[in-house]
Design a protein around this motif. Structure first.
Motif, mmCIF file in Angstrom:
data_model
loop_
_atom_site.group_PDB
_atom_site.id
_atom_site.type_symbol
_atom_site.label_atom_id
_atom_site.label_comp_id
_atom_site.label_asym_id
_atom_site.label_seq_id
_atom_site.Cartn_x
_atom_site.Cartn_y
_atom_site.Cartn_z
ATOM 1 N N MET A 1 0.880 -1.186 -0.108
ATOM 2 C CA MET A 1 0.114 -0.169 0.077
ATOM 3 C C MET A 1 0.835 1.237 0.058
ATOM 4 O O MET A 1 1.974 1.321 0.509
ATOM 5 N N VAL A 2 0.482 2.236 -0.665
ATOM 6 C CA VAL A 2 1.231 3.501 -0.611
ATOM 7 C C VAL A 2 0.504 4.366 0.461
ATOM 8 O O VAL A 2 -0.534 4.546 0.668
ATOM 9 N N ASP A 3 1.588 4.982 1.412
ATOM 10 C CA ASP A 3 1.145 5.974 2.429
ATOM 11 C C ASP A 3 0.686 7.238 1.870
ATOM 12 O O ASP A 3 0.982 7.471 0.853
ATOM 13 N N GLU A 4 0.091 7.971 2.653
ATOM 14 C CA GLU A 4 -0.397 9.179 2.186
ATOM 15 C C GLU A 4 0.614 10.418 1.797
ATOM 16 O O GLU A 4 0.486 11.000 1.060
ATOM 17 N N ASN A 5 1.718 10.097 2.638
ATOM 18 C CA ASN A 5 2.911 11.236 2.393
ATOM 19 C C ASN A 5 3.217 10.707 1.002
ATOM 20 O O ASN A 5 3.585 11.507 0.040
ATOM 21 N N LEU B 1 1.879 9.210 -1.530
ATOM 22 C CA LEU B 1 0.840 9.641 -2.497
ATOM 23 C C LEU B 1 0.461 11.219 -2.816
ATOM 24 O O LEU B 1 0.543 11.552 -3.816
ATOM 25 N N ARG B 2 0.764 11.931 -1.745
ATOM 26 C CA ARG B 2 0.747 13.343 -1.856
ATOM 27 C C ARG B 2 1.887 13.864 -2.657
ATOM 28 O O ARG B 2 1.692 14.752 -3.416
ATOM 29 N N ARG C 1 -4.770 8.760 -28.349
ATOM 30 C CA ARG C 1 -5.282 7.501 -27.868
ATOM 31 C C ARG C 1 -4.143 6.435 -27.552
ATOM 32 O O ARG C 1 -4.703 5.204 -27.274
ATOM 33 N N MET C 2 -3.108 6.797 -27.713
ATOM 34 C CA MET C 2 -2.055 5.854 -27.168
ATOM 35 C C MET C 2 -1.922 5.859 -25.687
ATOM 36 O O MET C 2 -1.552 7.056 -25.210
ATOM 37 N N PRO C 3 -1.847 4.959 -24.787
ATOM 38 C CA PRO C 3 -1.794 4.674 -23.445
ATOM 39 C C PRO C 3 -0.481 5.366 -23.050
ATOM 40 O O PRO C 3 0.429 4.763 -23.430
ATOM 41 N N MET C 4 -0.515 6.428 -21.963
ATOM 42 C CA MET C 4 1.010 6.922 -21.594
ATOM 43 C C MET C 4 0.882 7.259 -20.243
ATOM 44 O O MET C 4 -0.289 7.385 -19.787
ATOM 45 N N LEU C 5 2.064 7.171 -19.627
ATOM 46 C CA LEU C 5 2.240 7.496 -18.325
ATOM 47 C C LEU C 5 3.740 7.958 -17.849
ATOM 48 O O LEU C 5 4.598 7.871 -18.797
ATOM 49 N N ILE C 6 3.749 8.785 -16.833
ATOM 50 C CA ILE C 6 5.147 9.630 -16.473
ATOM 51 C C ILE C 6 5.239 8.949 -15.163
ATOM 52 O O ILE C 6 4.391 8.954 -14.034
ATOM 53 N N THR C 7 6.510 8.581 -14.756
ATOM 54 C CA THR C 7 6.909 8.255 -13.313
ATOM 55 C C THR C 7 8.061 8.990 -12.827
ATOM 56 O O THR C 7 8.896 9.787 -13.864
ATOM 57 N N ASP C 8 8.337 9.006 -11.644
ATOM 58 C CA ASP C 8 9.181 10.109 -11.045
ATOM 59 C C ASP C 8 10.151 9.056 -10.205
ATOM 60 O O ASP C 8 10.008 8.625 -9.075
ATOM 61 N N LEU D 1 -4.158 5.647 -10.137
ATOM 62 C CA LEU D 1 -2.986 5.158 -10.637
ATOM 63 C C LEU D 1 -1.768 6.151 -9.935
ATOM 64 O O LEU D 1 -0.737 5.635 -9.747
ATOM 65 N N VAL D 2 -2.108 7.477 -9.643
ATOM 66 C CA VAL D 2 -1.157 8.226 -9.107
ATOM 67 C C VAL D 2 -0.615 7.716 -7.844
ATOM 68 O O VAL D 2 -1.269 7.533 -7.059
ATOM 69 N N GLY D 3 0.786 7.832 -7.678
ATOM 70 C CA GLY D 3 1.540 7.144 -6.448
ATOM 71 C C GLY D 3 1.698 5.576 -6.476
ATOM 72 O O GLY D 3 2.398 5.282 -5.512
ATOM 73 N N GLN D 4 1.248 4.911 -7.380
ATOM 74 C CA GLN D 4 1.605 3.487 -7.529
ATOM 75 C C GLN D 4 2.614 3.280 -8.342
ATOM 76 O O GLN D 4 2.982 3.847 -9.394
ATOM 77 N N ASN D 5 3.537 2.074 -8.163
ATOM 78 C CA ASN D 5 4.246 1.685 -9.031
ATOM 79 C C ASN D 5 3.738 0.827 -10.244
ATOM 80 O O ASN D 5 2.729 0.220 -10.046
ATOM 81 N N CYS D 6 4.326 0.833 -11.255
ATOM 82 C CA CYS D 6 3.757 0.215 -12.393
ATOM 83 C C CYS D 6 3.565 -1.364 -12.124
ATOM 84 O O CYS D 6 2.869 -2.085 -13.122
#
Length: 366
Positions: A1-5, A7-8, A35-42, A68-73
């Protein structure tokens, strides 16, 4: 699970990314609308979380952008995801390099899709990696077609193997039956030859004796044919030259006539087994006729069997001195030859010049 910090932090990073690209920015507009699925990670945050994804990615995976935001792929991985592919992706991210890989992923509802994934690092002016950009392409239908083709190929291969086995078994059965029939024919010919020989020993009539010897000669020629067919691995074919060589050699040896010179010019001439009998009768009668006409004094007899210009040629020539012989036996012999010639659709030519006789039989190869 992703904690609040965490996720924020991920949401804040995504908002900073968007704020750096106003809504009228073509890059931002294209990223959101494509229409191509895309994402960005940090990668600067713990566990390299997703900080932004477009609508097409949510439609592909079933996850909302908020989820999705805050999750790993890795949330797209499942039981049948290839661990080797996952390891390749992890190593590429750790080494900050591009990677393209096909991987089985899972949607939110648990259904699977084949993902043609491309991941690339995004660097700042100093060359440091500040984001990873990933695009996906669902090629499940193509993969399914490949699987269907593979199954169809396997089904076809199994069917071919099954039919081949059936044909092999059928051929083995046919071969066994043919050999059995040939054995029966050979045994019957041997029985007939034995009966004729027994009759020869008992007869005192010279005419009957000549007739029985004539019949025995032909029965033994046919018996040679059957023996050769049975002894050959390729029983469906008959070597005419091999038969001719054995026939004339046996005749000369049985006569014990050193004054008769035998010459041969033979090359392999292989014909279907069905044509073995007429070929054998032609050679037997032509050679036998030469001996019948010239047993008084010595001379030369020649047998030639070869291919010439797309034709088979059987040539029997002799220089034997003519003697008195049974004209009725000669007529019967010629009738056998003519019948065999018609059966093979062949042509025969006879030339006589004094004591020199030449007979040529030609027929086209099949």
């Amino acid at each position: 699970m992703v904690d609040e910090n965490q996720l924020r932090d991920a949401r804040d990073a995504g908002e900073r990314l968007l704020s750096s690209h106003p809504s009228e920015d073509p890059f931002a507009a294209a990223f959101k609308a494509t229409r191509m699925p895309m994402l960005i990670t940090d990668p600067r945050q713990h566990d390299n979380p997703i900080i932004f994804s477009n609508r097409a990615f949510s439609q592909l995976t079933g996850y909302s952008q908020f989820e999705l935001v805050g999750q790993n792929c890795r949330l797209l991985q499942g039981p049948d995801t290839d661990r080797k592919a996952v390891t390749r992706i992890r190593h590429a991210v750790a080494q900050e390099r591009d990677i393209a890989v096909d991987v089985l992923n899972y949607r939110k509802d648990g259904s699977t899709f084949w993902n043609a994934l491309f991941v690339s690092p995004v660097r700042n002016q100093e060359g440091a990696v500040i984001y990873f950009f990933a695009s996906q392409l669902d090629f499940t239908s193509m993969k399914n077609r490949e699987a269907d083709l593979a199954r169809a190929r396997q089904d076809a291969e199994r069917e071919v193997a099954s039919r081949t086995a059936e044909l092999r078994d059928a051929l083995a059965t046919k071969t066994s039956l043919v050999h059995e029939v040939d054995h029966l024919v050979k045994n019957n010919l041997l029985t007939i030859a034995t009966i004729i020989k027994l009759q020869l020993r008992m007869t005192t009539d010279s005419t009957v004796e000549r007739t029985l010897k004539s019949v025995l000669n032909r029965v033994e020629a046919l018996n040679t044919v059957q023996r050769k067919l049975l002894n050959e691995e390729r029983f469906s074919e008959f070597n005419v030259a091999d038969f001719g060589q054995e026939l004339v050699t046996n005749i000369v040896e049985s006569l014990k006539r050193p004054d008769i010179l035998l010459t041969m010019d033979l090359s392999p001439v292989v014909v279907p087994a069905a044509k073995a009998t007429p070929f054998a009768l032609i050679i037997n009668e032509l050679v036998g006729d030469a001996f019948r006409r010239g047993l008084g004094e010595g001379g030369q007899i020649h047998l030639g069997i070869r291919r010439i210009n797309g034709h088979f040629l059987i040539r029997v020539a002799d220089t034997l001195t003519q003697i008195q012989f049974d004209r009725e036996d000669e007529a019967f012999s010629r009738a056998l030859v003519d019948a065999s010639i018609r059966q093979l659709n062949a042509m025969i030519e006879r030339h006589v010049d004094g004591n020199q006789t030449e007979v040529r039989v030609t027929l086209a190869e099949d």
